[in-house]
Write a protein that holds these residues in place. Structure first.
Motif, PDB file in Angstrom:
ATOM      1  N   GLY A 153       0.810  -1.215   0.000  1.00 29.54           N
ATOM      2  CA  GLY A 153       0.000   0.000   0.000  1.00 29.54           C
ATOM      3  C   GLY A 153       0.843   1.265   0.000  1.00 29.54           C
ATOM      4  O   GLY A 153       0.506   2.247  -0.670  1.00 29.54           O
ATOM      5  N   ALA A 154       1.940   1.244   0.733  1.00 19.12           N
ATOM      6  CA  ALA A 154       2.810   2.421   0.798  1.00 19.12           C
ATOM      7  C   ALA A 154       3.452   2.707  -0.557  1.00 19.12           C
ATOM      8  O   ALA A 154       3.556   3.866  -0.970  1.00 19.12           O
ATOM      9  CB  ALA A 154       3.888   2.214   1.856  1.00 19.12           C
ATOM     10  N   VAL A 155       3.876   1.663  -1.246  1.00 17.42           N
ATOM     11  CA  VAL A 155       4.468   1.851  -2.573  1.00 17.42           C
ATOM     12  C   VAL A 155       3.419   2.404  -3.537  1.00 17.42           C
ATOM     13  O   VAL A 155       3.680   3.344  -4.292  1.00 17.42           O
ATOM     14  CB  VAL A 155       5.086   0.540  -3.102  1.00 17.42           C
ATOM     15  CG1 VAL A 155       5.510   0.679  -4.558  1.00 17.42           C
ATOM     16  CG2 VAL A 155       6.281   0.144  -2.236  1.00 17.42           C
ATOM     17  N   GLU A 156       2.222   1.853  -3.508  1.00 16.01           N
ATOM     18  CA  GLU A 156       1.158   2.343  -4.380  1.00 16.01           C
ATOM     19  C   GLU A 156       0.846   3.806  -4.079  1.00 16.01           C
ATOM     20  O   GLU A 156       0.718   4.626  -4.991  1.00 16.01           O
ATOM     21  CB  GLU A 156      -0.100   1.501  -4.213  1.00 16.01           C
ATOM     22  CG  GLU A 156       0.029   0.114  -4.790  1.00 16.01           C
ATOM     23  CD  GLU A 156      -1.206  -0.737  -4.533  1.00 16.01           C
ATOM     24  OE1 GLU A 156      -2.311  -0.175  -4.365  1.00 16.01           O
ATOM     25  OE2 GLU A 156      -1.060  -1.975  -4.507  1.00 16.01           O
ATOM     26  N   LEU A 157       0.733   4.147  -2.805  1.00 15.95           N
ATOM     27  CA  LEU A 157       0.408   5.514  -2.407  1.00 15.95           C
ATOM     28  C   LEU A 157       1.475   6.506  -2.865  1.00 15.95           C
ATOM     29  O   LEU A 157       1.167   7.580  -3.372  1.00 15.95           O
ATOM     30  CB  LEU A 157       0.236   5.581  -0.885  1.00 15.95           C
ATOM     31  CG  LEU A 157      -0.108   6.947  -0.310  1.00 15.95           C
ATOM     32  CD1 LEU A 157      -1.506   7.374  -0.754  1.00 15.95           C
ATOM     33  CD2 LEU A 157      -0.042   6.905   1.208  1.00 15.95           C
ATOM     34  N   GLN A 158       2.737   6.153  -2.683  1.00 16.16           N
ATOM     35  CA  GLN A 158       3.824   7.088  -2.980  1.00 16.16           C
ATOM     36  C   GLN A 158       4.219   7.147  -4.455  1.00 16.16           C
ATOM     37  O   GLN A 158       4.702   8.170  -4.916  1.00 16.16           O
ATOM     38  CB  GLN A 158       5.054   6.746  -2.141  1.00 16.16           C
ATOM     39  CG  GLN A 158       4.865   6.974  -0.670  1.00 16.16           C
ATOM     40  CD  GLN A 158       4.583   8.433  -0.337  1.00 16.16           C
ATOM     41  OE1 GLN A 158       5.156   9.343  -0.895  1.00 16.16           O
ATOM     42  NE2 GLN A 158       3.648   8.651   0.573  1.00 16.16           N
ATOM     43  N   TYR A 159       4.047   6.050  -5.186  1.00 13.93           N
ATOM     44  CA  TYR A 159       4.597   5.997  -6.538  1.00 13.93           C
ATOM     45  C   TYR A 159       3.564   5.893  -7.653  1.00 13.93           C
ATOM     46  O   TYR A 159       3.879   6.180  -8.805  1.00 13.93           O
ATOM     47  CB  TYR A 159       5.599   4.838  -6.653  1.00 13.93           C
ATOM     48  CG  TYR A 159       6.854   5.114  -5.870  1.00 13.93           C
ATOM     49  CD1 TYR A 159       7.891   5.857  -6.420  1.00 13.93           C
ATOM     50  CD2 TYR A 159       6.997   4.658  -4.564  1.00 13.93           C
ATOM     51  CE1 TYR A 159       9.035   6.131  -5.692  1.00 13.93           C
ATOM     52  CE2 TYR A 159       8.146   4.924  -3.828  1.00 13.93           C
ATOM     53  CZ  TYR A 159       9.156   5.667  -4.399  1.00 13.93           C
ATOM     54  OH  TYR A 159      10.295   5.947  -3.682  1.00 13.93           O
ATOM     55  N   ASP A 160       2.325   5.484  -7.365  1.00 12.97           N
ATOM     56  CA  ASP A 160       1.345   5.365  -8.432  1.00 12.97           C
ATOM     57  C   ASP A 160       1.034   6.747  -8.999  1.00 12.97           C
ATOM     58  O   ASP A 160       0.757   7.678  -8.249  1.00 12.97           O
ATOM     59  CB  ASP A 160       0.063   4.706  -7.925  1.00 12.97           C
ATOM     60  CG  ASP A 160      -0.879   4.360  -9.059  1.00 12.97           C
ATOM     61  OD1 ASP A 160      -0.390   3.992 -10.146  1.00 12.97           O
ATOM     62  OD2 ASP A 160      -2.103   4.454  -8.873  1.00 12.97           O
ATOM     63  N   ARG A 161       1.136   6.853 -10.301  1.00 10.47           N
ATOM     64  CA  ARG A 161       0.877   8.092 -11.036  1.00 10.47           C
ATOM     65  C   ARG A 161       1.831   9.214 -10.666  1.00 10.47           C
ATOM     66  O   ARG A 161       1.545  10.374 -10.889  1.00 10.47           O
ATOM     67  CB  ARG A 161      -0.569   8.538 -10.855  1.00 10.47           C
ATOM     68  CG  ARG A 161      -1.567   7.521 -11.317  1.00 10.47           C
ATOM     69  CD  ARG A 161      -2.980   7.968 -11.008  1.00 10.47           C
ATOM     70  NE  ARG A 161      -3.859   6.838 -11.025  1.00 10.47           N
ATOM     71  CZ  ARG A 161      -4.684   6.565 -12.017  1.00 10.47           C
ATOM     72  NH1 ARG A 161      -4.727   7.325 -13.065  1.00 10.47           N
ATOM     73  NH2 ARG A 161      -5.463   5.505 -11.945  1.00 10.47           N
ATOM     74  N   SER A 162       2.951   8.880 -10.068  1.00 11.10           N
ATOM     75  CA  SER A 162       3.922   9.912  -9.705  1.00 11.10           C
ATOM     76  C   SER A 162       4.975  10.031 -10.802  1.00 11.10           C
ATOM     77  O   SER A 162       5.076   9.190 -11.684  1.00 11.10           O
ATOM     78  CB  SER A 162       4.605   9.582  -8.374  1.00 11.10           C
ATOM     79  OG  SER A 162       5.674   8.687  -8.565  1.00 11.10           O
ATOM     80  N   GLU A 163       5.737  11.066 -10.715  1.00  8.71           N
ATOM     81  CA  GLU A 163       6.826  11.288 -11.660  1.00  8.71           C
ATOM     82  C   GLU A 163       8.132  10.692 -11.148  1.00  8.71           C
ATOM     83  O   GLU A 163       9.162  10.838 -11.784  1.00  8.71           O
ATOM     84  CB  GLU A 163       6.997  12.791 -11.902  1.00  8.71           C
ATOM     85  CG  GLU A 163       5.787  13.426 -12.556  1.00  8.71           C
ATOM     86  CD  GLU A 163       5.540  12.887 -13.962  1.00  8.71           C
ATOM     87  OE1 GLU A 163       6.508  12.795 -14.724  1.00  8.71           O
ATOM     88  OE2 GLU A 163       4.390  12.543 -14.268  1.00  8.71           O
TER      89      GLU A 163
END
Length: 134
Positions: free
Chosen positions: A41-51
């Motif tokens: 969940g933390a990886v998804e929150l921080q990196y999903d759709r991020s640059e």
């Protein structure tokens, strides 16, 4: 992909952990199973759709143990992170370098508190002029 996670535990708060290769993400859990779920969940929150670039995982235990985050009071564990659930994905590459250049890369990465993978990802992005390389 199996990413290394440095885990600390205490009797009151369960477990807290940081990723060596994904510095924006951290995880918490009352149990190791909760910690694993929290990590995804933390990886998804921080990196999903991020640059932000998502480097491949570091698998060398000696490299991980040389990082400053390894304070000797925690343990390393590998957790499965499903990058299919994150829109930005890393791919694994293999290439050769002279031993002396690799030694310099490792020293520079350590000084910057980066893993080897993160160092190469940032250097490559800088060389191609990638605007995501903040």
């Amino acid at each position: 992909m199996q990413y290394p996670l440095y885990v600390h535990g205490d009797s009151r708060n369960g477990f807290r952990a940081s990723f060596a290769d994904l510095p924006l993400a951290s995880a918490r859990g009352a149990s190791l199973d909760e910690l694993r779920a929290s990590a995804q969940g933390a990886v998804e929150l921080q990196y999903d759709r991020s640059e932000q670039l998502i480097p491949g995982p570091t698998c060398s235990m000696s490299e991980l143990q040389s990082l400053e985050m390894d304070d000797g009071h925690g343990i390393w564990m590998f957790v499965e992170i499903n990058l299919l659930r994150v829109t930005s994905q890393a791919v694994s590459v293999e290439f050769s370098l002279s031993a002396s250049l690799l030694h310099e890369v490792d020293a520079s990465a350590k000084q910057r508190r980066l893993t080897r993978s993160a160092f190469f990802a940032l250097a490559a992005a800088r060389e191609v002029g990638d605007p995501r390389n903040g």
